[in-house]
Design a protein around this motif. Structure first.
Motif, PDB file in Angstrom:
ATOM      1  N   LEU A 169     -12.395   2.710 -12.074  1.00 61.52           N
ATOM      2  CA  LEU A 169     -11.581   1.764 -11.314  1.00 61.52           C
ATOM      3  C   LEU A 169     -12.360   0.509 -10.905  1.00 61.52           C
ATOM      4  N   ALA A 170     -13.655   0.474 -11.145  1.00 55.98           N
ATOM      5  CA  ALA A 170     -14.482  -0.667 -10.756  1.00 55.98           C
ATOM      6  C   ALA A 170     -14.002  -1.973 -11.391  1.00 55.98           C
ATOM      7  N   ILE A 171     -13.377  -1.907 -12.548  1.00 54.92           N
ATOM      8  CA  ILE A 171     -12.903  -3.122 -13.217  1.00 54.92           C
ATOM      9  C   ILE A 171     -11.775  -3.797 -12.438  1.00 54.92           C
ATOM     10  N   TYR A 172     -11.148  -3.083 -11.511  1.00 58.69           N
ATOM     11  CA  TYR A 172     -10.047  -3.642 -10.720  1.00 58.69           C
ATOM     12  C   TYR A 172     -10.523  -4.239  -9.397  1.00 58.69           C
ATOM     13  N   ASP A 173     -11.822  -4.305  -9.193  1.00 58.23           N
ATOM     14  CA  ASP A 173     -12.368  -4.849  -7.951  1.00 58.23           C
ATOM     15  C   ASP A 173     -11.856  -6.276  -7.738  1.00 58.23           C
ATOM     16  N   GLY A 174     -11.242  -6.515  -6.581  1.00 57.22           N
ATOM     17  CA  GLY A 174     -10.705  -7.834  -6.267  1.00 57.22           C
ATOM     18  C   GLY A 174      -9.277  -8.052  -6.727  1.00 57.22           C
ATOM     19  N   ASN A 175      -8.723  -7.092  -7.486  1.00 59.22           N
ATOM     20  CA  ASN A 175      -7.340  -7.210  -7.955  1.00 59.22           C
ATOM     21  C   ASN A 175      -6.358  -6.810  -6.858  1.00 59.22           C
ATOM     22  N   TYR A 176      -5.169  -7.349  -6.959  1.00 57.15           N
ATOM     23  CA  TYR A 176      -4.056  -6.955  -6.098  1.00 57.15           C
ATOM     24  C   TYR A 176      -3.458  -5.709  -6.732  1.00 57.15           C
ATOM     25  N   VAL A 177      -3.477  -4.578  -6.006  1.00 55.81           N
ATOM     26  CA  VAL A 177      -3.049  -3.302  -6.570  1.00 55.81           C
ATOM     27  C   VAL A 177      -2.000  -2.634  -5.682  1.00 55.81           C
ATOM     28  N   GLU A 178      -1.252  -1.724  -6.292  1.00 61.74           N
ATOM     29  CA  GLU A 178      -0.315  -0.892  -5.544  1.00 61.74           C
ATOM     30  C   GLU A 178      -0.793   0.554  -5.632  1.00 61.74           C
ATOM     31  N   VAL A 179      -0.813   1.249  -4.494  1.00 59.35           N
ATOM     32  CA  VAL A 179      -1.210   2.656  -4.466  1.00 59.35           C
ATOM     33  C   VAL A 179      -0.096   3.481  -3.836  1.00 59.35           C
ATOM     34  N   ILE A 180      -0.033   4.742  -4.250  1.00 55.26           N
ATOM     35  CA  ILE A 180       0.885   5.711  -3.641  1.00 55.26           C
ATOM     36  C   ILE A 180       0.054   6.912  -3.248  1.00 55.26           C
ATOM     37  N   GLY A 181       0.164   7.313  -1.988  1.00 55.47           N
ATOM     38  CA  GLY A 181      -0.588   8.455  -1.487  1.00 55.47           C
ATOM     39  C   GLY A 181      -0.125   8.839  -0.096  1.00 55.47           C
ATOM     40  N   SER A 182      -0.824   9.766   0.492  1.00 57.46           N
ATOM     41  CA  SER A 182      -0.498  10.268   1.831  1.00 57.46           C
ATOM     42  C   SER A 182      -1.359   9.553   2.868  1.00 57.46           C
ATOM     43  N   PHE A 183      -0.725   9.006   3.907  1.00 51.90           N
ATOM     44  CA  PHE A 183      -1.452   8.246   4.921  1.00 51.90           C
ATOM     45  C   PHE A 183      -1.926   9.144   6.055  1.00 51.90           C
ATOM     46  N   ASN A 184      -3.201   9.000   6.421  1.00 55.82           N
ATOM     47  CA  ASN A 184      -3.787   9.741   7.540  1.00 55.82           C
ATOM     48  C   ASN A 184      -4.370   8.726   8.521  1.00 55.82           C
ATOM     49  N   LYS A 185      -3.691   8.530   9.651  1.00 56.26           N
ATOM     50  CA  LYS A 185      -4.149   7.549  10.641  1.00 56.26           C
ATOM     51  C   LYS A 185      -5.358   8.040  11.426  1.00 56.26           C
ATOM     52  N   ASP A 186      -5.564   9.348  11.459  1.00 55.22           N
ATOM     53  CA  ASP A 186      -6.644   9.926  12.261  1.00 55.22           C
ATOM     54  C   ASP A 186      -8.005   9.851  11.584  1.00 55.22           C
ATOM     55  N   LEU A 187      -8.021   9.676  10.288  1.00 58.91           N
ATOM     56  CA  LEU A 187      -9.282   9.603   9.547  1.00 58.91           C
ATOM     57  C   LEU A 187      -9.696   8.138   9.452  1.00 58.91           C
ATOM     58  N   GLN A 188     -10.316   7.625  10.527  1.00 54.33           N
ATOM     59  CA  GLN A 188     -10.685   6.207  10.620  1.00 54.33           C
ATOM     60  C   GLN A 188     -12.196   6.045  10.568  1.00 54.33           C
ATOM     61  N   GLN A 189     -12.761   6.271   9.406  1.00 52.96           N
ATOM     62  CA  GLN A 189     -14.204   6.144   9.239  1.00 52.96           C
ATOM     63  C   GLN A 189     -14.611   4.683   9.205  1.00 52.96           C
ATOM     64  N   TYR A 190     -15.745   4.363   9.755  1.00 60.97           N
ATOM     65  CA  TYR A 190     -16.350   3.027   9.691  1.00 60.97           C
ATOM     66  C   TYR A 190     -15.405   1.931  10.193  1.00 60.97           C
ATOM     67  N   TYR A 191     -14.606   2.219  11.194  1.00 61.49           N
ATOM     68  CA  TYR A 191     -13.688   1.255  11.819  1.00 61.49           C
ATOM     69  C   TYR A 191     -12.522   0.834  10.938  1.00 61.49           C
ATOM     70  N   PHE A 192     -12.259   1.543   9.864  1.00 65.87           N
ATOM     71  CA  PHE A 192     -11.080   1.243   9.056  1.00 65.87           C
ATOM     72  C   PHE A 192      -9.843   1.776   9.779  1.00 65.87           C
ATOM     73  N   SER A 193      -8.672   1.294   9.372  1.00 65.98           N
ATOM     74  CA  SER A 193      -7.430   1.633  10.063  1.00 65.98           C
ATOM     75  C   SER A 193      -6.822   2.960   9.633  1.00 65.98           C
ATOM     76  N   GLY A 194      -7.485   3.686   8.779  1.00 65.16           N
ATOM     77  CA  GLY A 194      -6.997   4.988   8.330  1.00 65.16           C
ATOM     78  C   GLY A 194      -7.414   5.236   6.895  1.00 65.16           C
ATOM     79  N   THR A 195      -6.883   6.319   6.350  1.00 62.26           N
ATOM     80  CA  THR A 195      -7.225   6.726   4.990  1.00 62.26           C
ATOM     81  C   THR A 195      -5.957   7.023   4.206  1.00 62.26           C
TER      82      THR A 195
END
Length: 150
Positions: free
Chosen positions: A90-116
């Motif tokens: 996936l490194a070739i997509y660095d900087g690209n505008y992408v769409e992801v589908i997955g399960s959101f976890n607001k409690d897993l906020q590592q390194y000050y990110f807003s979730g996982t």
């Protein structure tokens, strides 16, 4: 009999993937940042700017957020190994505008990110699609210009 069982397993797997896709809430990344509790543990789809970040995939609201590492406007991405065998691809997509589908976890906020975003089952580069559509449009214009009398 073996073929029947194989087809049944294949059908069940396909049905499961379709059900998961149908139960996906497609939201704006801004809406997700503003209302994390509303989408906690939900299967969601949204778009943002991909950051490969040396093997720890991330997604940000904008290219500026990626550049300045504004972690409050970003999420950590955890890919489902059933769907993605090698994250380094996936490194070739660095900087690209992408769409992801997955399960959101607001409690897993590592390194000050807003979730996982966990168990990601779909990852699509919007930049590649836009580039391809522009290329097709240019080719159509070339064909039209060849057929017009001067």
């Amino acid at each position: 009999m073996k073929n029947f069982i194989f087809c049944l397993i294949l059908f069940a797997g396909n049905l499961s993937a379709q059900t998961k896709q149908e139960n996906t809430a497609f939201v704006s990344i801004i809406e997700l940042l503003a209302n994390p509790t509303k989408f906690h543990n939900a299967n969601i789809g949204f778009a943002g700017v991909f950051d490969y970040n040396e093997g720890q995939p991330l997604i940000y609201l904008s290219k500026d957020d990626k550049y300045y590492r504004n972690t409050k406007n970003g999420f950590i991405l955890e890919f489902d190994p059933k769907y993605f065998s090698s994250i380094s691809d996936l490194a070739i997509y660095d900087g690209n505008y992408v769409e992801v589908i997955g399960s959101f976890n607001k409690d897993l906020q590592q390194y000050y990110f807003s979730g996982t975003i966990e168990e990601i089952t779909s990852f699509t580069s919007k930049d590649d699609l836009i580039t391809e559509l522009k290329y097709i449009e240019i080719e159509k214009r070339k064909e039209k210009s060849k057929t017009k009398p001067r």
